[in-house]
Design an enzyme around this catalytic site. Structure first.
Site, mmCIF file in Angstrom:
data_model
loop_
_atom_site.group_PDB
_atom_site.id
_atom_site.type_symbol
_atom_site.label_atom_id
_atom_site.label_comp_id
_atom_site.label_asym_id
_atom_site.label_seq_id
_atom_site.Cartn_x
_atom_site.Cartn_y
_atom_site.Cartn_z
ATOM 1 N N LYS A 95 0.841 -1.201 0.000
ATOM 2 C CA LYS A 95 0.000 0.000 0.000
ATOM 3 C C LYS A 95 0.874 1.248 0.000
ATOM 4 O O LYS A 95 1.607 1.499 0.951
ATOM 5 C CB LYS A 95 -0.908 0.049 1.226
ATOM 6 C CG LYS A 95 -1.932 1.186 1.089
ATOM 7 C CD LYS A 95 -2.657 1.478 2.385
ATOM 8 C CE LYS A 95 -1.884 2.435 3.258
ATOM 9 N NZ LYS A 95 -1.735 3.791 2.672
ATOM 10 N N GLU A 140 10.431 0.672 10.201
ATOM 11 C CA GLU A 140 11.416 1.737 10.004
ATOM 12 C C GLU A 140 10.663 3.024 10.297
ATOM 13 O O GLU A 140 9.801 3.433 9.533
ATOM 14 C CB GLU A 140 11.954 1.659 8.577
ATOM 15 C CG GLU A 140 13.282 2.336 8.419
ATOM 16 C CD GLU A 140 13.122 3.746 7.963
ATOM 17 O OE1 GLU A 140 13.022 4.626 8.847
ATOM 18 O OE2 GLU A 140 13.084 3.989 6.754
ATOM 19 N N CYS A 166 13.293 10.529 7.170
ATOM 20 C CA CYS A 166 13.321 9.902 8.497
ATOM 21 C C CYS A 166 14.698 10.040 9.139
ATOM 22 O O CYS A 166 14.813 10.174 10.346
ATOM 23 C CB CYS A 166 12.903 8.452 8.409
ATOM 24 S SG CYS A 166 13.763 7.552 7.123
ATOM 25 N N GLU A 223 10.298 14.950 16.269
ATOM 26 C CA GLU A 223 10.615 14.929 14.845
ATOM 27 C C GLU A 223 9.715 15.956 14.139
ATOM 28 O O GLU A 223 8.491 15.852 14.179
ATOM 29 C CB GLU A 223 10.343 13.524 14.285
ATOM 30 C CG GLU A 223 10.620 13.409 12.802
ATOM 31 C CD GLU A 223 10.378 11.997 12.264
ATOM 32 O OE1 GLU A 223 9.321 11.424 12.548
ATOM 33 O OE2 GLU A 223 11.261 11.502 11.548
HETATM 34 P P1 NAI Z 1 1.844 7.616 8.879
HETATM 35 O O1 NAI Z 1 2.720 6.777 9.706
HETATM 36 O O2 NAI Z 1 0.455 7.856 9.330
HETATM 37 O O3 NAI Z 1 1.740 6.990 7.415
HETATM 38 C C1 NAI Z 1 2.612 6.050 6.853
HETATM 39 C C2 NAI Z 1 1.811 4.977 6.131
HETATM 40 O O4 NAI Z 1 1.059 4.231 7.076
HETATM 41 C C3 NAI Z 1 0.803 5.500 5.118
HETATM 42 O O5 NAI Z 1 0.780 4.633 4.020
HETATM 43 C C4 NAI Z 1 -0.516 5.423 5.876
HETATM 44 O O6 NAI Z 1 -1.626 5.297 5.049
HETATM 45 C C5 NAI Z 1 -0.318 4.177 6.694
HETATM 46 N N1 NAI Z 1 -1.120 4.070 7.912
HETATM 47 C C6 NAI Z 1 -1.638 5.059 8.691
HETATM 48 N N2 NAI Z 1 -2.284 4.538 9.740
HETATM 49 C C7 NAI Z 1 -2.182 3.201 9.641
HETATM 50 C C8 NAI Z 1 -2.646 2.107 10.438
HETATM 51 N N3 NAI Z 1 -3.317 2.309 11.572
HETATM 52 N N4 NAI Z 1 -2.342 0.864 10.060
HETATM 53 C C9 NAI Z 1 -1.634 0.631 8.933
HETATM 54 N N5 NAI Z 1 -1.187 1.630 8.141
HETATM 55 C C10 NAI Z 1 -1.444 2.901 8.487
HETATM 56 O O7 NAI Z 1 2.578 8.974 8.635
HETATM 57 P P2 NAI Z 1 1.933 10.357 8.180
HETATM 58 O O8 NAI Z 1 0.622 10.575 8.881
HETATM 59 O O9 NAI Z 1 1.895 10.393 6.721
HETATM 60 O O10 NAI Z 1 2.971 11.390 8.742
HETATM 61 C C11 NAI Z 1 2.952 11.737 10.112
HETATM 62 C C12 NAI Z 1 4.335 11.885 10.638
HETATM 63 O O11 NAI Z 1 5.015 10.651 10.559
HETATM 64 C C13 NAI Z 1 5.235 12.845 9.885
HETATM 65 O O12 NAI Z 1 5.060 14.153 10.314
HETATM 66 C C14 NAI Z 1 6.588 12.311 10.204
HETATM 67 O O13 NAI Z 1 7.010 12.828 11.444
HETATM 68 C C15 NAI Z 1 6.382 10.839 10.341
HETATM 69 N N6 NAI Z 1 6.768 10.100 9.134
HETATM 70 C C16 NAI Z 1 7.925 9.390 9.140
HETATM 71 C C17 NAI Z 1 8.331 8.736 8.012
HETATM 72 C C18 NAI Z 1 9.589 7.979 7.963
HETATM 73 O O14 NAI Z 1 10.108 7.744 6.895
HETATM 74 N N7 NAI Z 1 10.111 7.508 9.060
HETATM 75 C C19 NAI Z 1 7.569 8.802 6.770
HETATM 76 C C20 NAI Z 1 6.337 9.517 6.886
HETATM 77 C C21 NAI Z 1 5.981 10.153 8.023
#
Ligand code: NAI
Ligand code: MG
Length: 804
Positions: free
Chosen positions: A192, A266, A300, A397
């Site tokens: 996804k 990650e 990240c 972060e």
């Molecule tokens: P997120 O962690 O909500 O989203 C990442 C992925 O997880 C997306 O594909 C989303 O649809 C999916 N997702 C969301 N809730 C889920 C659930 N309960 N079960 C399974 N999948 C789920 O991150 P978001 O909301 O886009 O960004 C929020 C914060 O997260 C950012 O401000 C940043 O600090 C951090 N982040 C860190 C990343 C990294 O590479 N370590 C990448 C993106 C965001």
């Protein structure tokens, strides 16, 4: 503007890349994208679509299908159906498909780069020069691993259907990091993409089609967190690989607890960028640009905390401000911009709110004099100085182009500041002194350390975190194990092989009587064995003891009943004791050989104890001690041999993949095989330099408590091995929740395993549980070897560039 004026101010005009190929691709799909399931484009069963926009223009690009539970079910079913054939075609055929994918990505690299820049807002310069080449490289590299799987990883096999959930910051690259190793190792996937950035994954689906990848090997379902949760909770998915926020990582850890699903996470970071006083400051400034303004800081492993030695701090800040003033923010398709758009208004708001909080908490904010364009979601490069280490902006972060600077005086202080975070993803060190760099690198709790460089990646190098940055590695040989399982697991049984608490059903063979004199003082019922904390025998805090029954059902002794307080004491001591970790592999080996020697001297005594506690005959018990001695030898041998790699990364770098101790490992021993269960878990953990807090067999604890004397006489430093006896699952619960425990191993029931995985989510400690599957601890293949060493270590990749 006249030419003369242009010469004078040296400002760039726009140099836009054409969007036409990407628009043609979107138009060819009538601006509407369905789900890619079983090699077909399938409309979402809900009939619902959501928008994907270009954050640099705020224009809508396309409608993206929203997959619901039924769609995820169909995708998982397709992956499950495709699995046997994908396994059967073998390593070489899989390698050929992957090579074809890599070639095809290269052929369409321009289209991918433009589409990615439009959908995400990141600059075409980065997608063209970094994202897409790395994607192709990842498939090439893993095509090679596909080819070599059956020879290089012959004791392992595929896991099955893998669910993969990725974020929006490196949409196609994260997809490649997930899909390439998974299918190379013979798995099939349901992936996804993030809801803001699905388009390049859908273009990738077309490529899978073009090269004739068997249907169902790769399935792409689009949607938001609900779709992600449906994948996570699907019963036929055997592993989840996730990249994203720590918050969602914790949700997934809890959701999968007890399911037996393998998990790699990650997550976020707050990585230090450390500049020592002898650094080449101009290089460091360019490093800062790459660390925090690469991809708008939505990285990240962004070097978001600048730690600079006090004597050069003001000079460096001045240079950074001058550089910031010259950075250009603008449309992602403009080849001349440095910083593109923030992915979405919601992320922009997060950044604005955190920056406001930084100002409110008293830090000094500096931003360039120019303003950002108004037609997209832009945020200027920002620098905070006068920041206190515990303030919000220093700890949270931000995931935006915001750098937070602090100064330090001594090297020790630099390390302390660097590690003053709940995360541990990456670090970057700047110094012209290689001795200093290599002294500091191992002291930083992070999966990647870049020396005089930053944000460099390659498929041959592992990437992943410590602490709340998650667990597991992506890339490198170390990353392949995330998509494999040891074949030997198929041999594990649903019941413990030897009954730990026989309740009087003793075997006829000659078992020792409880009055057997050869047991010496240990056999006396009036003596309660104490616990072992910090190299000393310790009374239980609660003052209680538990009667332990022997093979014939009669009481054979009493053991201290440890409680929460005893666990806390043991953890505190283990955490403070650092001398073991500092020893060389050779010295550790010497100590372990000596342990084995001392155990050999007492073989008879330990065998009698086993006879007393279990249903074994004396000869079986002697054999168990013998195997224990053999096993200690194995790990003594590994202590100076289980070493790392120098990875063949594509840059002019020496990339050292070093196994490091995890830190403090809590070990909850199996009840069965009281001596071997203890030795087989504790010895590999300490052989790799960890300190341990051990809960021995609850029903037969005396083999572990007898072992104190051997520890005392064998130069194992105080605090390295700490033993708390008592109710296993109750004590395990305290350990799983403890913030200062880095990893927990648990060998017990299925429910106990679930409990451990559930409770360990708070500080994201690494877990290794048996899910109620039991090993034969006497079998070398099941209970000894590199699997144990892998769990006892973290791989840190240290990048050292060269070139005069
Ligand atoms: P997120 O962690 O909500 O989203 C990442 C992925 O997880 C997306 O594909 C989303 O649809 C999916 N997702 C969301 N809730 C889920 C659930 N309960 N079960 C399974 N999948 C789920 O991150 P978001 O909301 O886009 O960004 C929020 C914060 O997260 C950012 O401000 C940043 O600090 C951090 N982040 C860190 C990343 C990294 O590479 N370590 C990448 C993106 C965001
Ligand atoms: Mg978008």
């Amino acid at each position: 503007m006249t030419i003369k004026e242009i010469y004078k101010n040296m400002s760039y005009g726009p140099a836009p890349e054409s969007a036409s190929a990407a628009n043609d691709f979107i138009d060819a799909h009538d601006k509407t994208f369905n789900l890619y399931i079983d090699g077909q484009w399938k409309e979402p069963s809900s009939g619902k679509y959501f928008d994907s926009t270009n954050p640099a223009t705020k224009e809508k690009l396309a409608n993206i299908a929203e997959a619901n539970d039924a769609d995820v079910d169909a995708a998982v079913a397709a992956a499950k159906k495709a699995l046997p054939k994908w396994v059967e075609i073998g390593a070489h055929q899989r390698a050929r498909y992957m090579y074809a994918i890599a070639r095809q990505i290269q052929k369409h690299s321009r289209l991918f780069a433009v589409l990615e820049a439009m959908d995400n807002g990141k600059s075409i310069r980065e997608t063209r020069d970094i994202d897409i080449p790395l994607v192709a490289r990842h498939f090439y590299h893993h095509a090679g691993w596909a080819q070599l799987r059956d020879t290089e990883l012959k004791d392992h096999k595929e896991i099955g259907v893998i669910g993969q959930i990725i974020p929006w910051n490196f949409p196609l690259l994260m997809m490649a990091w997930k899909i390439a190793p998974a299918i190379a190792m013979g798995n099939t996937v349901v992936l996804k993409p993030a809801e803001f950035t699905s388009l390049t994954a859908l273009l990738f689906a077309e490529i899978c089609d073009q090269i004739g990848l068997p249907k169902g090997v790769v399935n792409i379902v689009t949607g938001d967190g609900k779709t992600g949760a449906a994948i996570v909770n699907h019963a036929d998915v055997q592993k989840i690989a996730f990249t994203g926020s720590t918050e969602v990582g914790k949700i997934i850890r809890r959701a999968t607890a007890g399911s037996g699903k393998k998990l790699s996470l990650e997550l976020g970071g707050k990585s230090p960028f450390i500049v020592f006083d002898d650094a080449d400051l101009d290089s460091a400034v360019e490093g800062v640009v790459d660390a925090i303004w690469f991809n708008q800081g939505q990285v990240c492993c962004a070097g978001s905390r600048l730690l600079v030695q006090e004597s050069v701090a003001d000079k460096l800040y001045k240079k950074i401000r001058a550089r910031m003033e010259r950075l250009r923010v603008g449309n992602s398709l403009d080849k001349c911009i440095d910083i593109g758009a923030i992915v979405a208004p919601v992320q922009l708001k997060v950044i604005e709110d955190l920056v406001k909080q930084g100002v409110d908490e008293g830090a000094t904010l500096w931003q360039p004099s120019w303003t950002c364009p108004k037609d997209g979601y832009f945020y200027p490069p920002s620098l905070f100085t006068d920041v206190s280490p515990s303030s919000t902006v220093a700890q949270v972060e931000i995931f935006g182009p915001v750098l937070v600077a602090m100064s330090f005086r001594t090297h020790k202080e630099a390390v302390k500041l660097a590690n003053n975070t709940r995360y541990g993803l990456a670090a970057s060190l700047w110094t012209e002194n290689i001795n200093l760099a290599l002294d500091i690198a191992p002291q930083i709790k992070a999966g990647t350390v870049w020396i005089n460089c930053t944000n460099v990646f390659d498929a041959a190098s592992g990437f992943g975190g410590y602490r709340e940055s998650g667990f597991g590695r992506e890339g490198g040989k170390e990353g392949l194990y995330e998509y494999l399982k040891p074949k030997i697991e198929g041999k594990f049984s649903d019941k413990p092989l030897t009954n730990p608490n026989p309740k009087g059903s003793a075997k006829k063979e000659k078992t020792a009587k409880k009055s057997d004199k050869s047991n010496g003082a240990f056999s006396a019922i009036d003596r309660t064995t104490k616990m072992y904390i910090g190299g000393k025998q310790a009374r239980p805090d609660g003052g209680y003891s538990t009667v332990i029954k022997g093979a014939d059902g009669t009481a054979i002794g009493e053991v201290s009943t440890g409680n929460r307080k005893d666990i806390r004491n043991a953890v505190e001591v283990a955490q403070k004791s650092t001398s073991w970790q500092g020893k060389t592999g050779h010295s550790k080996a010497q100590v372990l050989y000596y342990l084995a020697e001392n155990l050999a001297i007492r073989q008879d005594e330990f065998a009698n104890r086993l006879v007393q506690m279990t249903q074994q005959s004396k000869s079986e018990a002697l054999k168990e001690v013998d195997i224990a001695i053999d096993r200690i030898y194995t790990y003594a041998a590994h202590a100076d041999k289980y070493d790392g790699n120098v990875h063949h990364t594509t840059h002019r770098n020496v990339t050292l993949a070093m196994p490091e101790p995890v830190g403090l490992i809590a070990i909850v021993c199996p009840d069965e095989s009281p001596l071997l269960g203890f030795i087989s878990t504790v010895i590999p953990a300490i052989a790799m330099g960890n300190n341990v807090v051990v809960i021995p067999s609850e029903t037969a604890p005396f083999s572990a408590t007898d072992f104190y004397q051997i520890l005392d006489t064998s130069d194992v430093p105080c605090g390295t091995v700490n033993i708390v006896t008592g109710a296993k699952d109750e004590l395990a619960t305290v350990l799983a929740k403890h913030d200062n425990v880095d990893a927990i191993w648990y060998f017990g029931t299925k429910e106990g395993s679930k409990n451990i995985e559930l409770l360990s989510a708070d500080n994201m400690k690494r877990t290794w549980v048996n899910n109620g599957k039991y090993r034969d601890w006497t079998d070398k293949k099941q209970a000894e070897g590199t699997t144990f060493l892998q769990h006892a270590t973290e791989i840190k990749n240290i990048w050292i560039p060269y070139g005069a």
